[in-house]
Design an enzyme around this catalytic site. Structure first.
Site, PDB file in Angstrom:
ATOM      1  N   HIS A 166       0.291  -5.635   2.197  1.00  0.00           N
ATOM      2  CA  HIS A 166       1.097  -4.979   3.232  1.00  0.00           C
ATOM      3  C   HIS A 166       2.536  -5.498   3.228  1.00  0.00           C
ATOM      4  O   HIS A 166       2.809  -6.575   2.702  1.00  0.00           O
ATOM      5  CB  HIS A 166       0.452  -5.237   4.599  1.00  0.00           C
ATOM      6  CG  HIS A 166      -0.976  -4.798   4.645  1.00  0.00           C
ATOM      7  ND1 HIS A 166      -1.372  -3.575   5.129  1.00  0.00           N
ATOM      8  CD2 HIS A 166      -2.103  -5.427   4.230  1.00  0.00           C
ATOM      9  CE1 HIS A 166      -2.687  -3.467   5.014  1.00  0.00           C
ATOM     10  NE2 HIS A 166      -3.165  -4.570   4.475  1.00  0.00           N
TER      11      HIS A 166
ATOM     12  N   HIS B 286       0.844  -1.209   0.000  1.00  0.00           N
ATOM     13  CA  HIS B 286       0.000   0.000   0.000  1.00  0.00           C
ATOM     14  C   HIS B 286       0.879   1.259   0.000  1.00  0.00           C
ATOM     15  O   HIS B 286       2.061   1.229   0.380  1.00  0.00           O
ATOM     16  CB  HIS B 286      -0.905   0.008   1.234  1.00  0.00           C
ATOM     17  CG  HIS B 286      -0.153  -0.042   2.529  1.00  0.00           C
ATOM     18  ND1 HIS B 286       0.439   1.083   3.087  1.00  0.00           N
ATOM     19  CD2 HIS B 286       0.155  -1.064   3.339  1.00  0.00           C
ATOM     20  CE1 HIS B 286       1.046   0.739   4.199  1.00  0.00           C
ATOM     21  NE2 HIS B 286       0.906  -0.564   4.371  1.00  0.00           N
TER      22      HIS B 286
ATOM     23  N   GLU C 275      -1.966  -7.074   7.148  1.00  0.00           N
ATOM     24  CA  GLU C 275      -0.605  -6.934   7.684  1.00  0.00           C
ATOM     25  C   GLU C 275      -0.438  -7.845   8.909  1.00  0.00           C
ATOM     26  O   GLU C 275      -1.433  -8.275   9.522  1.00  0.00           O
ATOM     27  CB  GLU C 275      -0.383  -5.460   8.089  1.00  0.00           C
ATOM     28  CG  GLU C 275       0.973  -5.133   8.662  1.00  0.00           C
ATOM     29  CD  GLU C 275       2.123  -5.530   7.761  1.00  0.00           C
ATOM     30  OE1 GLU C 275       2.734  -4.646   7.152  1.00  0.00           O
ATOM     31  OE2 GLU C 275       2.407  -6.736   7.660  1.00  0.00           O
TER      32      GLU C 275
ATOM     33  N   ARG D 192      -5.986   0.994   3.965  1.00  0.00           N
ATOM     34  CA  ARG D 192      -4.811   1.510   3.256  1.00  0.00           C
ATOM     35  C   ARG D 192      -4.473   0.662   2.024  1.00  0.00           C
ATOM     36  O   ARG D 192      -4.035   1.180   0.991  1.00  0.00           O
ATOM     37  CB  ARG D 192      -3.613   1.637   4.189  1.00  0.00           C
ATOM     38  CG  ARG D 192      -3.158   0.366   4.885  1.00  0.00           C
ATOM     39  CD  ARG D 192      -2.187   0.689   6.000  1.00  0.00           C
ATOM     40  NE  ARG D 192      -1.568  -0.432   6.682  1.00  0.00           N
ATOM     41  CZ  ARG D 192      -2.062  -1.056   7.748  1.00  0.00           C
ATOM     42  NH1 ARG D 192      -3.249  -0.677   8.231  1.00  0.00           N
ATOM     43  NH2 ARG D 192      -1.419  -2.056   8.340  1.00  0.00           N
TER      44      ARG D 192
HETATM   45  O1  LIG Z   1       2.554  -2.547  10.272  1.00  0.00           O
HETATM   46  C1  LIG Z   1       3.414  -1.646  10.214  1.00  0.00           C
HETATM   47  O2  LIG Z   1       3.909  -1.027  11.168  1.00  0.00           O
HETATM   48  C2  LIG Z   1       4.000  -1.338   8.856  1.00  0.00           C
HETATM   49  O3  LIG Z   1       3.073  -1.377   7.878  1.00  0.00           O
HETATM   50  C3  LIG Z   1       5.078  -2.355   8.564  1.00  0.00           C
HETATM   51  O4  LIG Z   1       5.936  -2.138   9.542  1.00  0.00           O
HETATM   52  P1  LIG Z   1       7.417  -2.728   9.412  1.00  0.00           P
HETATM   53  O5  LIG Z   1       7.985  -2.207   8.130  1.00  0.00           O
HETATM   54  O6  LIG Z   1       8.074  -2.224  10.632  1.00  0.00           O
HETATM   55  O7  LIG Z   1       7.215  -4.229   9.395  1.00  0.00           O
END
Ligand SMILES: O=C(O)[C@H](O)COP(=O)(O)O
Length: 212
Positions: free
Chosen positions: A158, A10, A88, A61
């Site tokens: 994600h 996203h 995610e 998102r």
């Molecule tokens: O969920 C989150 O915080 C981000 O979308 C991905 O976080 P990360 O890059 O720290 O895994």
């Protein structure tokens, strides 16, 4: 027969901008994230891609990124399937915390392992292995058959639910996975073989990084 799969993280979200662990929370895209999604659609249009179906998560998102891309592609209204299997990874007790503050509290190495390792979960959250356990079966059951059938498929999801798929697609070891980063709004185009192996792939985000 062409068998094409495009994965895209996203566009920038409001919590990405604030550098907060997001996980299953549902913030919207920032203006920059909207522009990233539109640009991703326009880029794929110049690559001549025409999608037969799109998949996304249950989080806005990713859903908005998917729709903005399809609008830019001139494919508004394309069949779009939403499933929480593509959500995610759950960041558990880290959700809502600032990533830099987390590093100060627990140290760089521990936060890196929580964010990028395969089997170390954040406290109360999902490890990448847990995310693989829900996203990969969904991919194999619902998405891959359509690609192998010759459809061009878009998956807007994600960073970590896509890394869970990319580990298999790009045959990454856990060490290689530690370093596999996905830029927001940067499509990755996979050409698949009839036997479901990957003939080749291009991470358009990495191209930016090389160019930078
Ligand atoms: O969920 C989150 O915080 C981000 O979308 C991905 O976080 P990360 O890059 O720290 O895994």
């Amino acid at each position: 027969m062409q068998r094409r799969l495009v994965l895209v993280r996203h566009g920038q979200s409001e919590w990405n901008l604030k550098n907060l662990f997001t996980g299953w929370k549902d913030p919207d895209l920032t203006e920059r994230g909207v522009e990233e999604a539109k640009a991703a659609g326009e880029l794929l249009k110049t690559e001549g891609l025409v999608f037969d179906v799109a998949f996304t998560s249950k989080l806005k998102r990713a859903q908005r990124t998917c729709q903005l891309m399809l609008d830019a592609l001139g494919q508004k209204g394309l069949e779009t399937i939403e499933d929480k299997a593509l959500n995610e990874r759950d960041y558990g007790e880290l959700t809502g915390l600032n990533k830099d503050d987390a590093r100060k509290t627990w140290g760089e190495q521990k936060v890196l392992m929580w964010r990028r390792s395969y089997e170390v979960p954040p406290p109360g959250g999902e490890s990448l292995r847990d995310t693989v356990a829900r996203s990969l079966p969904y991919f194999v059951r619902e998405i891959l058959p359509r690609v192998l059938n010759g459809e061009t498929v878009l998956v807007a999801a994600h960073g970590n639910s896509l890394r869970a798929l990319i580990m298999t697609l790009e045959r990454l070891t856990p060490d290689e996975l530690l370093k596999r980063e996905l830029k927001t709004g940067a499509p990755i185009i996979y050409e698949m073989n009839a036997d479901s192996t990957v003939a080749g792939w291009r991470d358009l985000g990495a191209a930016d990084e090389e160019a930078a």
